[in-house]
Each structure stands twice: as C-alpha cells, then as structure tokens.
Design a protein around this motif. Sequence first.
Motif, PDB file in Angstrom:
ATOM      1  N   SER A  66      -0.769   6.571   6.141  1.00  0.00           N
ATOM      2  CA  SER A  66      -1.812   6.160   5.485  1.00  0.00           C
ATOM      3  C   SER A  66      -2.540   5.128   5.830  1.00  0.00           C
ATOM      4  CB  SER A  66      -1.529   6.144   3.894  1.00  0.00           C
ATOM      5  OG  SER A  66      -0.678   5.162   3.782  1.00  0.00           O
ATOM      6  N   MET A  67      -3.700   4.797   5.663  1.00  0.00           N
ATOM      7  CA  MET A  67      -4.473   3.632   5.768  1.00  0.00           C
ATOM      8  C   MET A  67      -3.851   2.648   5.294  1.00  0.00           C
ATOM      9  SD  MET A  67      -6.656   2.155   7.381  1.00  0.00           S
ATOM     10  CE  MET A  67      -7.075   0.185   7.594  1.00  0.00           C
ATOM     11  N   GLY A  68      -3.237   2.666   3.843  1.00  0.00           N
ATOM     12  CA  GLY A  68      -2.580   1.752   3.117  1.00  0.00           C
ATOM     13  C   GLY A  68      -1.265   1.097   3.997  1.00  0.00           C
ATOM     14  N   GLU A  69      -0.651   1.927   4.847  1.00  0.00           N
ATOM     15  CA  GLU A  69       0.482   1.580   5.496  1.00  0.00           C
ATOM     16  C   GLU A  69       0.075   0.790   6.528  1.00  0.00           C
ATOM     17  OE1 GLU A  69       3.899   4.887   5.643  1.00  0.00           O
ATOM     18  OE2 GLU A  69       1.859   6.113   5.851  1.00  0.00           O
ATOM     19  N   VAL A  70      -1.073   1.274   6.986  1.00  0.00           N
ATOM     20  CA  VAL A  70      -1.660   0.308   8.382  1.00  0.00           C
ATOM     21  C   VAL A  70      -2.142  -0.976   7.659  1.00  0.00           C
ATOM     22  CG1 VAL A  70      -3.429   0.050  10.233  1.00  0.00           C
ATOM     23  CG2 VAL A  70      -2.362   2.371   9.665  1.00  0.00           C
ATOM     24  N   SER A  72      -0.980  -2.739   5.028  1.00  0.00           N
ATOM     25  CA  SER A  72       0.211  -3.774   4.671  1.00  0.00           C
ATOM     26  C   SER A  72       0.882  -4.040   5.902  1.00  0.00           C
ATOM     27  CB  SER A  72       1.043  -2.612   3.966  1.00  0.00           C
ATOM     28  OG  SER A  72       2.282  -3.387   3.622  1.00  0.00           O
ATOM     29  N   ALA A  73       1.072  -3.119   7.078  1.00  0.00           N
ATOM     30  CA  ALA A  73       1.819  -3.749   8.392  1.00  0.00           C
ATOM     31  C   ALA A  73       0.900  -4.822   9.067  1.00  0.00           C
ATOM     32  CB  ALA A  73       1.939  -2.546   9.114  1.00  0.00           C
ATOM     33  N   PHE A  74      -0.477  -4.307   9.209  1.00  0.00           N
ATOM     34  CA  PHE A  74      -1.092  -5.514   9.757  1.00  0.00           C
ATOM     35  C   PHE A  74      -1.290  -6.799   9.093  1.00  0.00           C
ATOM     36  CE2 PHE A  74      -5.638  -7.402  10.119  1.00  0.00           C
ATOM     37  CZ  PHE A  74      -5.342  -7.655  11.465  1.00  0.00           C
ATOM     38  N   LEU A  75      -1.455  -6.922   7.830  1.00  0.00           N
ATOM     39  CA  LEU A  75      -1.669  -8.263   7.180  1.00  0.00           C
ATOM     40  C   LEU A  75      -0.409  -8.922   7.177  1.00  0.00           C
ATOM     41  CD1 LEU A  75      -3.379  -6.964   3.687  1.00  0.00           C
ATOM     42  CD2 LEU A  75      -4.325  -8.274   5.831  1.00  0.00           C
ATOM     43  N   ARG A  76       0.766  -8.139   7.123  1.00  0.00           N
ATOM     44  CA  ARG A  76       2.083  -8.681   7.266  1.00  0.00           C
ATOM     45  C   ARG A  76       2.401  -9.280   8.661  1.00  0.00           C
ATOM     46  NH1 ARG A  76       4.464  -4.765   5.678  1.00  0.00           N
ATOM     47  NH2 ARG A  76       5.167  -3.822   7.478  1.00  0.00           N
ATOM     48  N   GLN A  77       1.810  -8.639   9.750  1.00  0.00           N
ATOM     49  CA  GLN A  77       1.930  -9.199  11.186  1.00  0.00           C
ATOM     50  C   GLN A  77       0.944 -10.196  11.113  1.00  0.00           C
ATOM     51  OE1 GLN A  77       1.222  -5.941  13.661  1.00  0.00           O
ATOM     52  NE2 GLN A  77       2.743  -4.611  12.882  1.00  0.00           N
ATOM     53  N   ALA A  78      -0.187 -10.545  10.754  1.00  0.00           N
ATOM     54  CA  ALA A  78      -1.048 -11.349  10.666  1.00  0.00           C
ATOM     55  C   ALA A  78      -0.594 -12.710   9.616  1.00  0.00           C
ATOM     56  CB  ALA A  78      -2.507 -10.946  10.549  1.00  0.00           C
ATOM     57  N   VAL A  84      -3.696  -5.705  -0.810  1.00  0.00           N
ATOM     58  CA  VAL A  84      -3.737  -4.827   0.478  1.00  0.00           C
ATOM     59  C   VAL A  84      -4.783  -3.594   0.437  1.00  0.00           C
ATOM     60  CG1 VAL A  84      -2.334  -2.796   1.714  1.00  0.00           C
ATOM     61  CG2 VAL A  84      -1.245  -5.090   1.143  1.00  0.00           C
ATOM     62  N   ALA A  85      -4.860  -3.271  -0.797  1.00  0.00           N
ATOM     63  CA  ALA A  85      -5.898  -2.212  -1.453  1.00  0.00           C
ATOM     64  C   ALA A  85      -7.320  -2.731  -1.050  1.00  0.00           C
ATOM     65  CB  ALA A  85      -5.714  -1.768  -2.815  1.00  0.00           C
ATOM     66  N   GLU A  86      -7.544  -3.975  -1.494  1.00  0.00           N
ATOM     67  CA  GLU A  86      -8.974  -4.618  -1.098  1.00  0.00           C
ATOM     68  C   GLU A  86      -9.124  -4.538   0.431  1.00  0.00           C
ATOM     69  OE1 GLU A  86     -12.667  -6.215  -1.754  1.00  0.00           O
ATOM     70  OE2 GLU A  86     -11.375  -4.903  -2.888  1.00  0.00           O
ATOM     71  N   PHE A  87      -8.362  -4.827   1.025  1.00  0.00           N
ATOM     72  CA  PHE A  87      -8.470  -4.776   2.911  1.00  0.00           C
ATOM     73  C   PHE A  87      -8.666  -3.468   3.153  1.00  0.00           C
ATOM     74  CE2 PHE A  87      -7.080  -4.456   7.041  1.00  0.00           C
ATOM     75  CZ  PHE A  87      -8.094  -5.528   7.643  1.00  0.00           C
TER      76      PHE A  87
END
Length: 228
Positions: A66-70, A72-78, A84-87
Amino acid sequence: MSAILFDFFGTLVSYSPSRVDQGYPRCHRFLREHGSALSYGDFLAGLDACFASFDARSDIDDREFSMGEVASAFLRQASVGGDVAEFERLYLAEWSAGVAVPAGLKPLLTELRQDHRLAVVSNTHSSAMVPDLLIGAGIADLFDAVVLSVDVGWRKPHPAVYATALAALGVTAGEAIFVGDSYAADFAGPDAAGITAFLIDPRKTADVPAERRIDSVFDLLSRNRISG
C-alpha cells in the motif's frame, strides 16, 4: 461475452508511469515543515528508491503493498515525523494530477454497458485513488465492480486478482474479456485464467495474435466478438 474487465492506467486513462516525474511541491513542503533538510532532488531520489525496494519484493511473488506502507517507510528513512496519512494524501493528489481521461470515453463505456457488465481491474497502492478518479471523470456509475490489487492483496498477473473480478461480476472466465496495455498483467495473466484478452499495443511490440491486438480502448466496438 457478457462482461468486460478493463485495466485502468494506460487503458482507460493516460498517466505518467514514473512515480516521481510529476511535480510534488506540497510533499516536499511537508517534509521541510517537519524538520527535513532534503533538497527537492534528494527527496525525489529517496522516494523513488523507497518505491523500488517495495517493487523488488512484489516482483518475487506479486504480493501488493500500500501507499501507506511506502509513506511510512520513506518518512522513517528520512527521519521525518508527521502524519503518515497526510503525506500519503498529498502524494496521491499530486501524482493523480497527471492522469487524463480521453475524450469520448464515457460514450464508449455507455454503449458497451448496454450489452455487458463492466469492471475496472487495476494494480494500485491506494483503495481510494481509482474510485475517486472514476467519480471525477463522471463514469463511476458505469462499472459494476472495481477490483484493486491493494484490496485483494495480490497484483496482476496473480490469478487471485482475475478470480476476484469474475466473482464480483458473477461470470465465468469464458464469459469475460480483459482489455489492457501491459502484456504480463493484462494479456498473459488473463489468458492463463481462461479469459480472452485484448492487448493495447499500437506499436506491435508484443507477440500476440493480430486479432487480439488493438490500438486503443476505442477499437473495442469494431471487434465483432465484443460488439456482436
């Protein structure tokens, strides 16, 4: 044939297959507002790499993400906080801006619907985006079912996707046709499931029978097997 299953992106609408070629100023602003120092270019490169890592996993067995998984992972990496839902919402809105509905699509679907049940069967990472785009295009009520990989848990060409679509319409594989622009997902996959497939392939790059190759979705009415 009593049912037509349509791929969405590249079949019913045009779009950019790149996930980062669209402009994403609001997404980048979100990052900056939540403490990120990433430049716009680094933001795009990082997001693209994050998507690529998820795609690599899906390529193994066709499991969908899901886009939510992406997000969440991207914000965590950054190393970015925030909703997360707003991004996710900002990204989908900016990506969707590149989707275009061709002139004449609604009259085509309206005519096809006179004799067929219609469904959208799409690989997508969002449960809301395709339905929202159908509503925005004024064609949502022409479809009897919208089957999305993110909801099924598998992406085309996994057989579960086609089985779900057939069940949603209450038809057998022999009573349906599939129309799309991707060889594996929209031709080989349905064909293996017993569904007659038509591939949108105007450049004639795929090894498919000539009678099952079309230049665009608008060629459907000229095919006796569909219109008859």
